[in-house]
Design an enzyme around this catalytic site. Sequence first.
Site, PDB file in Angstrom:
ATOM      1  N   LYS A  74       0.716  -1.177  -0.312  1.00 37.40           N
ATOM      2  CA  LYS A  74      -0.717   0.018  -0.104  1.00 37.40           C
ATOM      3  C   LYS A  74       0.816   1.032  -0.340  1.00 37.40           C
ATOM      4  CE  LYS A  74      -4.133   1.926   3.131  1.00 37.40           C
ATOM      5  NZ  LYS A  74      -4.595   1.511   3.918  1.00 37.40           N
ATOM      6  N   SER A 148      -9.330   1.496   3.157  1.00 32.79           N
ATOM      7  CA  SER A 148      -8.620   2.461   2.391  1.00 32.79           C
ATOM      8  C   SER A 148      -8.136   1.481   2.129  1.00 32.79           C
ATOM      9  CB  SER A 148      -7.554   2.900   3.414  1.00 32.79           C
ATOM     10  OG  SER A 148      -6.952   2.970   4.493  1.00 32.79           O
ATOM     11  N   SER A 172      -9.637  -0.974   7.455  1.00 32.22           N
ATOM     12  CA  SER A 172      -8.958  -1.032   6.401  1.00 32.22           C
ATOM     13  C   SER A 172      -8.152  -2.332   6.229  1.00 32.22           C
ATOM     14  CB  SER A 172      -7.577   0.912   6.624  1.00 32.22           C
ATOM     15  OG  SER A 172      -8.572   1.867   6.005  1.00 32.22           O
TER      16      SER A 172
END
Length: 599
Positions: A74, A148, A172
């Site tokens: 990420k 997220s 997330s």
Amino acid sequence: MPPFPTIPALHAAYAAGDDPRTILAEVYRRIAAAGDPSIFLSLVPEAEAAAALAALGPFDPVGRPLWGIPFAVKDNVDVAGMATTAACPGFAYTATETAHAVEKLLAAGAILVGKTNLDQFATGLVGVRTPYPVPRNALDPAYVPGGSSSGSAVAVARGLVAFALGTDTAGSGRVPAGLNNVVGLKPSLGSVSARGMVPACRTLDTLSVFAGTVADADAAFRAMAGYDPADAFSRSLPVPAASAVPPGLRLGVPDAQGLDFAGDALSEAAFAASLADLEALVGAGRPVDFAPMFATARLLYTGPWVAERYQAIRAVIETRPEILHPTTRAVIENAKHFSAADAFGGLYRLAELRRAADAVWDAVDVLAVPTYPRPRTVADLAADPIGPNSELGTFTNFVNLLDWCALAVPGRFRADTFPAGVTLLAPRGRDGLLAALGARLHAASGVPIGASAVPVPAATEPAGRAAGEAIELAVVGAHLSGLALNGELTRLGARFLRAVATAPDYRFYALPGGPPHRPGLLRVAAGTGVAIETEVWELSPDAFGRFVSAIPEPLGIGTLHLSDGTRPKGFLVEAEGVVGAEEIGRYGGWRGYLARAPR
């Protein structure tokens, strides 16, 4: 390259002689063919990835358990030489060091191929709060991908990488997993170093793992877990590996008031079907009052914890707020309404709620909840950027505040064929228990991996023997799984190994005096006694020493003879201690005695 790149499938291909360079080239071909440039914000040049692969040397899955496994990170996690954007171009910088956890994955042989899209500054559970194009949900692009960690979940679901790192503060690492039909592992806080991660709420953040199977997620977690003295929030936390599922496991589920599907009958039916799978594995779930959990969840965004998000990007929001995504800015600017006194008030309230919520672990060992109440569409978020996001966090927002671990597992699909996942929750340090149970639940669901047609492999049974310097301890009484004193073992990091009876060389007693429910196992001449139910648990030498130091007379620790031929340490009673005691060997064990003896 296998249809879906699980770690065992890739390693089997390498062992069979497939060229790792060809497989890596196929990874990049699949990324290009995916037709969704919004998944990755940057890619490692293929030549650099190939050079990293060559530098590993010959195939060595023992020395490097992730040898040749492609993964993604990420883009709020640093990789030296690559931009870290946190989905905010105006914030972007080129990292000079690689995050500690990523370094450990690389050392284990994993091959980084790129960095993935996210809700800006990891603020959101929807995946659409990004100035870049929004990653498309891998199952149905009409639905949000979840955030997220949107890009990481989609990259795994589409089979572009074997696993991907996300982060998790409020869910997330779980909501995107549920929406894309993959596994999302949210570790115990502090078990993985967060050094090199752009913080959201530093006291609540953790790296997370997305993978096609529980075993792959757990393998990545084990490779990067460990104490990091350079991370002030790292903890030396015993996190036992996955084990067999203890026979006395107690399952908890939200009571009728706590099961909220926002009126969606399809999601409700799918969860009921998955719960039936779970109950077939461990027995009926016990209803649990979730009021303390939901009250905790409300603290995260309506309480002063939003100020921690403000602190994380204070230099940006106070000097260049215009570079923020409008929704991100609106959420974080709410922090201006809270004072330092409010922050302390929130801490006091959280302490009260933690005490109330943790009481659940006196009655159950694992909680099962929906990963999200219902899926939400991209159109829903266009109409209301806040409401659907809050709804998606119904069963996730409280977990890190309560310091629990979590594992999101795909469950039975809804009737419209969209995924509806299940999340398993447990106290910190019980990640291995969740992995053991989650793997079995995933295999029982009958769903494919991610967006592929590849079936979930059967869960493998871990070895039922202690590893390394660990010590085997056989228990016969209230320390059995599901009974009153089992927490004394699990809090020391004990791992369940196997359930096995003793040889018929013992007499079994209910000892007089307190505390209540205290058994005594007395060895007699071989073959002249009865076989008694035991459970064998694994403890580190340090934990074993701490455990046995508290054993009261007339009990002690000796060597037990079990019917499988093993000789673990275990509880024995002195002969003097059974004078006047009731002999209860006819019940076969302590559970049988508790179930049949008059109270």
